[in-house]
Scaffold this motif. Structure first.
Motif, short mmCIF file in Angstrom:
data_model
loop_
_atom_site.label_atom_id
_atom_site.label_comp_id
_atom_site.label_asym_id
_atom_site.label_seq_id
_atom_site.Cartn_x
_atom_site.Cartn_y
_atom_site.Cartn_z
N LYS A 122 -18.33 6.93 2.91
CA LYS A 122 -17.64 8.20 2.78
C LYS A 122 -16.71 8.13 1.57
CE LYS A 122 -14.83 11.52 5.38
NZ LYS A 122 -14.08 11.78 6.62
N THR A 123 -16.76 9.15 0.71
CA THR A 123 -15.96 9.16 -0.51
C THR A 123 -14.78 10.12 -0.46
OG1 THR A 123 -17.37 10.87 -1.49
CG2 THR A 123 -17.98 8.55 -1.90
N ASN A 124 -14.74 10.98 0.54
CA ASN A 124 -13.73 12.04 0.63
C ASN A 124 -13.77 12.97 -0.58
OD1 ASN A 124 -12.71 10.11 2.73
ND2 ASN A 124 -11.13 11.67 2.89
N LEU A 125 -14.96 13.11 -1.15
CA LEU A 125 -15.17 14.02 -2.27
C LEU A 125 -15.99 15.23 -1.83
CD1 LEU A 125 -16.10 11.53 -5.16
CD2 LEU A 125 -13.94 12.75 -4.87
N ARG A 165 -6.30 18.43 4.04
CA ARG A 165 -7.17 17.61 4.89
C ARG A 165 -7.65 16.34 4.19
NH1 ARG A 165 -10.70 21.59 8.67
NH2 ARG A 165 -11.23 19.55 9.55
N HIS A 166 -6.98 16.00 3.10
CA HIS A 166 -7.16 14.70 2.42
C HIS A 166 -8.55 14.53 1.81
CE1 HIS A 166 -3.35 13.85 4.35
NE2 HIS A 166 -3.89 14.02 5.54
N TYR A 167 -9.00 15.57 1.14
CA TYR A 167 -10.24 15.49 0.37
C TYR A 167 -9.94 15.85 -1.09
CZ TYR A 167 -12.93 15.10 4.69
OH TYR A 167 -13.45 14.67 5.89
N HIS A 168 -10.85 15.46 -1.96
CA HIS A 168 -10.72 15.78 -3.37
C HIS A 168 -11.94 16.59 -3.81
CE1 HIS A 168 -7.33 13.03 -3.78
NE2 HIS A 168 -8.03 12.17 -3.06
N MET A 169 -11.75 17.39 -4.87
CA MET A 169 -12.82 18.27 -5.35
C MET A 169 -13.42 17.74 -6.65
SD MET A 169 -10.72 21.84 -4.88
CE MET A 169 -11.90 22.82 -5.80
N LEU A 170 -14.73 17.87 -6.76
CA LEU A 170 -15.43 17.72 -8.03
C LEU A 170 -16.05 19.08 -8.33
CD1 LEU A 170 -17.33 14.28 -7.89
CD2 LEU A 170 -15.30 14.87 -9.22
N ILE A 171 -15.58 19.75 -9.39
CA ILE A 171 -16.00 21.12 -9.68
C ILE A 171 -16.99 21.14 -10.84
CG2 ILE A 171 -15.24 23.43 -10.31
CD1 ILE A 171 -12.55 22.81 -9.11
#
Length: 343
Positions: free
Chosen positions: A68-71, A98-104
Motif C-alpha cells: 500500500k502506497t497511500n497514493l 484521511r492521510h493519503y496523497h494525490m498524484l494528479i
C-alpha cells in the motif's frame, strides 16, 4: 556531531527503536497505527523519540512491505478549467484528512492521454483512481473493472455504468433554467458549446435544452452552436448571423460551461450588444463574477468542491473496505441563480 545531523536525514527506524527501548517491529506497528496490545506509555515514548529525532518514515519503503502506497491517482480532463481546480481542492482536503496523497495527471480531453495517464498512475502503484473522464468509450475501463482497483468517476460519466460516479443534476437543472427563459418569452435559444464528442455533461445539458423547447412546441432543431474558443473571429461571425436570422425573435444563448460563458460575454461586449435588450444569456458556472457584470448574469451554480469531497470519500471508503456493493450514481443539486441577463 550536532543534534541536527541526527535528524531525518540519518535517523532510521532502528535508531528510533533503540532510543525508545522497543523493537523495530513495535515502531513499525506504531507507524501503521496498529496499536493493539501497545500501552499508551509506549506509544507516547515512541512519539516523543520520533519528534526528537525528526524521523520521517519512507512511504515508499512502507508501501513495498504493505503493498500500500497511500497514493490516490487523480486523472483530470481539463485542469485549465477553474471548475477542475475547485474540484481538486475538495479531493485534496479529504486526502489530507484521511492521510493519503494525490498524484494528479491532466489529459487535455485527449483519449490517448487519458489511457496513457491511467497506465502511468498504475505503474506508480497508486492504491486507487479518481477519474474525471474524457467520456470516450475505451477498453481500458473494462480492464480496470476486472482489476478490482477502487475507482470513482467525477463530474463526467462513461457509456457503461461500472463505477461509483459523482456529478451534478445536469439534466434537471438545465431543463429548469431553460423553462424559466421560455416562460420569460424567449422563443429562440441556442446551445453554445465546444465539441460535445462523448462528454456526458455536455450531451445531458443539450438534451435538457432540446426537451424543454420541445415541451413548449418551440424549435429545437439547429439550436447547436459549436465553437472553437481559439477562433473568436469565427464565433463573432456566427453570432452576427444568428442575430440577423432572428430579428423578430427574443433570442438567448446558453453557455455549456463557465469558460464558454465568459468568452461569450467578452464577445458580446466587443459587439456592443445590450444584455438583455438585444440578447439574453445564461449558462454554467458561477465563479463569483456573474453578479458583478451588469445587469447580472443568470447562471447555474454547481458545487465542484462538494463533488470533490464526496468523490474522495467514496473512493477511500471503497479502498478501506468501508463501502462495498454495486456502484452508485450521486447527483449533487445545482442551483439556478436568476439575474438580469434573462429578463
Amino acid at each position: 556531531m550536532g543534534r541536527d545531523e541526527k535528524t531525518s536525514k540519518h535517523a532510521t527506524i532502528a535508531m528510533v527503536a533503540e532510543k525508545a527501548g522497543v523493537s523495530t517491529t513495535t515502531v513499525s506497528r506504531y507507524l501503521n497505527e496498529k496499536y493493539e496490545y501497545m500501552s499508551l506509555k509506549t506509544r507516547k515514548k515512541i512519539k516523543h523519540v520520533i519528534e526528537e529525532l525528526n524521523y520521517r518514515p519512507s512511504n515508499i519503503a512502507r508501501g513495498l512491505k504493505s503493498k500500500k502506497t497511500n497514493l490516490i491517482g487523480v486523472v483530470v480532463a481539463d485542469i485549465e478549467n477553474p471548475f477542475s481546480s475547485m474540484m481538486m481542492k475538495g479531493v485534496n482536503d479529504v486526502c489530507k484528512t484521511r492521510h493519503y496523497h494525490m498524484l494528479i495527471l491532466n489529459t487535455d480531453n485527449s483519449q490517448k492521454s487519458e489511457n496513457d495517464g491511467i497506465r502511468s498512475l498504475i505503474d506508480h502503484n497508486v492504491d486507487a483512481l479518481l477519474i474525471n473522464p474524457t467520456g470516450y468509450t475505451s477498453p481500458i475501463y473494462t480492464k480496470l473493472k476486472e482489476s478490482r482497483l477502487p475507482i470513482v468517476l467525477i463530474d463526467r460519466q462513461i457509456e457503461h455504468f461500472l463505477f461509483d460516479s459523482v456529478t451534478s443534476n445536469n439534466y434537471d437543472v438545465t431543463y429548469q433554467a431553460t423553462n424559466y427563459l421560455i416562460q420569460n418569452n424567449y422563443s429562440r435559444i441556442y446551445f453554445v458549446t465546444e465539441n460535445i464528442d462523448s462528454i456526458s455533461t455536455r450531451s445531458q445539458r443539450k438534451k435538457a435544452v432540446e426537451d424543454a423547447l420541445r415541451a413548449k412546441h418551440l424549435p429545437q432543431e439547429h439550436i447547436l452552436l459549436t465553437i472553437d474558443r481559439a477562433n473568436t473571429l469565427a464565433i463573432k461571425e456566427q453570432l452576427i448571423k444568428l442575430k440577423r436570422t432572428n430579428q423578430n425573435e427574443k433570442m438567448a444563448l446558453f453557455a455549456v460551461n463557465g469558460q464558454v460563458l465568459l468568452l461569450l460575454l467578452q464577445l458580446l461586449y466587443q459587439l456592443r450588444w445590450s444584455i438583455p435588450a438585444e440578447i439574453g444569456i445564461y449558462g454554467y458556472d458561477d465563479w463569483g463574477w456573474g453578479e458583478l457584470i451588469r445587469p447580472g448574469i443568470t447562471v447555474i451554480q454547481q458545487d465542484p468542491y462538494g463533488m470533490g469531497t464526496k468523490a474522495a470519500e467514496l473512493l477511500i471508503d471503497r479502498l478501506e473496505g468501508k463501502r462495498t456493493g454495486r456502484p452508485e450514481l450521486f447527483e449533487l443539486p445545482a442551483n439556478l441563480l436568476i439575474r438580469g441577463s434573462t429578463e
